[in-house]
Design an enzyme around this catalytic site. Structure first.
Site, mmCIF file in Angstrom:
data_model
loop_
_atom_site.group_PDB
_atom_site.id
_atom_site.type_symbol
_atom_site.label_atom_id
_atom_site.label_comp_id
_atom_site.label_asym_id
_atom_site.label_seq_id
_atom_site.Cartn_x
_atom_site.Cartn_y
_atom_site.Cartn_z
ATOM 1 N N MET A 10 0.836 -1.197 0.000
ATOM 2 C CA MET A 10 0.000 0.000 0.000
ATOM 3 C C MET A 10 0.873 1.250 0.000
ATOM 4 O O MET A 10 1.904 1.287 0.655
ATOM 5 C CB MET A 10 -0.869 0.062 1.268
ATOM 6 C CG MET A 10 -1.622 -1.196 1.592
ATOM 7 S SD MET A 10 -2.885 -1.560 0.389
ATOM 8 C CE MET A 10 -3.913 -0.116 0.539
ATOM 9 N N ASP A 103 0.429 -4.067 5.401
ATOM 10 C CA ASP A 103 0.196 -3.421 4.100
ATOM 11 C C ASP A 103 0.964 -4.051 2.954
ATOM 12 O O ASP A 103 1.059 -3.475 1.876
ATOM 13 C CB ASP A 103 0.504 -1.919 4.201
ATOM 14 C CG ASP A 103 1.943 -1.567 3.880
ATOM 15 O OD1 ASP A 103 2.842 -2.313 4.290
ATOM 16 O OD2 ASP A 103 2.156 -0.544 3.211
ATOM 17 N N GLU A 104 1.489 -5.255 3.174
ATOM 18 C CA GLU A 104 2.424 -5.808 2.189
ATOM 19 C C GLU A 104 2.287 -7.316 2.107
ATOM 20 O O GLU A 104 2.157 -7.973 3.146
ATOM 21 C CB GLU A 104 3.812 -5.472 2.726
ATOM 22 C CG GLU A 104 4.900 -5.368 1.769
ATOM 23 C CD GLU A 104 6.223 -5.203 2.520
ATOM 24 O OE1 GLU A 104 7.213 -5.671 1.986
ATOM 25 O OE2 GLU A 104 6.248 -4.630 3.630
HETATM 26 P P1 TTP Z 1 5.684 0.933 4.493
HETATM 27 O O1 TTP Z 1 5.033 0.112 3.444
HETATM 28 O O2 TTP Z 1 7.154 0.793 4.698
HETATM 29 O O3 TTP Z 1 5.420 2.467 4.202
HETATM 30 P P2 TTP Z 1 4.115 3.166 3.690
HETATM 31 O O4 TTP Z 1 3.071 2.205 3.283
HETATM 32 O O5 TTP Z 1 3.689 4.168 4.708
HETATM 33 O O6 TTP Z 1 4.652 3.964 2.439
HETATM 34 P P3 TTP Z 1 5.119 3.378 1.034
HETATM 35 O O7 TTP Z 1 4.913 1.911 1.062
HETATM 36 O O8 TTP Z 1 4.251 4.091 0.022
HETATM 37 O O9 TTP Z 1 6.556 3.769 0.921
HETATM 38 O O10 TTP Z 1 4.997 0.664 5.881
HETATM 39 C C1 TTP Z 1 3.626 0.394 6.028
HETATM 40 C C2 TTP Z 1 3.082 1.006 7.305
HETATM 41 O O11 TTP Z 1 3.808 0.512 8.411
HETATM 42 C C3 TTP Z 1 3.211 2.497 7.357
HETATM 43 O O12 TTP Z 1 2.106 3.162 6.755
HETATM 44 C C4 TTP Z 1 3.309 2.761 8.818
HETATM 45 C C5 TTP Z 1 3.971 1.523 9.396
HETATM 46 N N1 TTP Z 1 5.395 1.808 9.679
HETATM 47 C C6 TTP Z 1 5.763 2.216 10.957
HETATM 48 O O13 TTP Z 1 4.925 2.297 11.860
HETATM 49 N N2 TTP Z 1 7.065 2.537 11.190
HETATM 50 C C7 TTP Z 1 8.036 2.453 10.220
HETATM 51 O O14 TTP Z 1 9.214 2.761 10.486
HETATM 52 C C8 TTP Z 1 7.649 2.029 8.919
HETATM 53 C C9 TTP Z 1 8.682 1.920 7.815
HETATM 54 C C10 TTP Z 1 6.322 1.711 8.687
HETATM 55 MG MG MG Z 2 3.511 0.580 2.059
#
Ligand code: TTP
Ligand code: MG
Length: 384
Positions: A10, A103-104
């Protein structure tokens, strides 16, 4: 058949959900995280990233960099809820899903390309469904393996969709900076840069992986393979089976208690056998009874130790059924075991798993159905 792996992630997950739920936040820098003085940023919307705000940054720094930002606490339950909805969408495409976080996830979509005119159309289909049904945007990567799929989903974020086709692996990897290689963190990157390695292609170009030992230690061979686009790890999907059960609707409503008792024995036999075959045990045993007027009642009992023992299933079903005090004919009976876990072969004081079950399973698999049956089942006279 050629393997195709998809990785979906996401965009700015927590922040996008906040923008979804609060329309005033849309198009604005939203920063989600701990708002106390020592809090850190969980994530920032892409509008906030333009100000240099990113995950894991101290909140005080984020406030300084982006004074007009909208700062909000995370709402994990809501993110969990959205995550399950996205999971449901993924399940329409394949049962082979390995979630990495809320989210992955990886999906093994081997063979699905034909249905969707290729991996690109498949990626587009899942992105469209997620957007239409949740209002959120995912980035997706489709490639011959996990490493490349994850890399691909990140290449054109946000709202990315990248396919790495067979045969193009090395070409695509070659110019990419070394930090794109899985497992290369800040420290390793520094050492590699000092030694003159800048791109993944530089790593792929060494004669053999031993040259990489100073940087990657016992991971050298693996990272060398990755640099050539080779990664054979399977998608480690979770077992999707949540319960195993048997039920039967009777043409003529049943009131004979002996017959009903025999049904419980039969269901216990079938369910125990299916559990054994799947290598599973369950914590919860449920019975279901439906009456001629279609009202349905059920009862369940949970055990601390999981079981797949036929006798225990039978006795539990019988006592649960008795506790319903059924006085009328029944239309349907069912027995289900849920709360499943991998079967453990452990000796237990109370549950003597008789090897008889295994001998019967064995005979049946050798000679076909119903060569040998337990006496109690004999009179049922039918097998499924
Ligand atoms: P990510 O997928 O790393 O980041 P994202 O979805 O916010 O942004 P993008 O994928 O577009 O680069 O992480 C998913 C969620 O996990 C993120 O929305 C919030 C949480 N998270 C944290 O709480 N702390 C962190 O250090 C990271 C990297 C993510
Ligand atoms: Mg993400």
């Amino acid at each position: 058949m050629r393997r195709w792996i998809m990785h979906v992630d996401m965009d700015a997950f927590y922040a996008s959900v906040e923008q979804l739920d609060t329309p005033e936040y849309r198009g604005k820098p939203v920063i989600v995280g701990g708002l106390s003085s020592r809090g850190v940023v969980s994530t920032a919307s892409y509008e906030a990233r333009a100000f240099g705000v990113h995950s894991a940054m101290p909140m005080s720094v984020a406030r300084r960099k982006c004074p007009e930002g909208i700062f909000v606490w995370p709402r994990f339950e809501r993110y969990q809820e959205i995550s399950s909805r996205i999971r449901e969408i993924m399940e329409r495409f394949t049962p082979y899903i390995e979630p990495l976080s809320l989210d992955e996830a990886f999906m093994d979509v081997t063979g699905m390309g034909e249905l969707y005119k290729g991996p690109l159309a498949l990626g587009k289909a899942i992105k469209d469904q997620v957007l239409t049904e949740t209002g959120l945007i995912i980035s997706a990567g489709v490639a011959p393996n996990k490493f490349l799929a994850k890399l691909a989903s990140d290449l054109e974020k946000p709202d990315g969709l990248v396919v790495i086709p067979y045969g193009k692996e090395e070409e695509i990897l070659k110019p990419l900076p070394i930090r794109r290689l899985w497992g290369v963190g800040k420290e390793t990157e520094k050492h590699l840069l000092e030694a003159g390695f800048q791109t993944i292609g530089d790593i792929a170009a060494v004669e053999d992986y031993h040259a990489l030992i100073p940087f990657f230690g016992n991971q050298s061979q693996r990272l060398y393979e990755l640099s050539h686009g080779i990664d054979n790890r399977p998608v480690e999907y979770e077992r999707q089976v949540k319960s195993i059960g048997n039920e039967e609707t009777y043409e003529d409503d049943v009131r004979d208690s002996e017959l009903i008792d025999r049904e419980w024995r039969y269901f216990a036999y079938r369910v125990a056998k299916r559990l054994r075959r799947a290598g599973l045990m369950g914590h919860t045993v449920s019975v279901k009874v439906r009456f001629p007027d279609f009202t349905t009642r059920s009862r369940q009992k949970s055990f601390i130790e999981p079981t797949n023992n036929e006798i225990l299933l039978y006795e539990t079903a019988q006592s649960l059924y008795n506790s319903l005090h059924v006085r009328t004919p029944v239309r349907l009976l069912g027995l289900t075991v849920s709360g499943l876990t991998e079967a453990v072969k452990q000796p237990s004081l109370f549950e003597e798993e008789s090897p008889l079950e295994e001998i019967l399973d064995d005979l049946e698999s050798k000679f076909g159905h119903a060569v040998v049956q337990k006496g109690s089942l004999w009179q049922r006279g039918r097998e499924k």
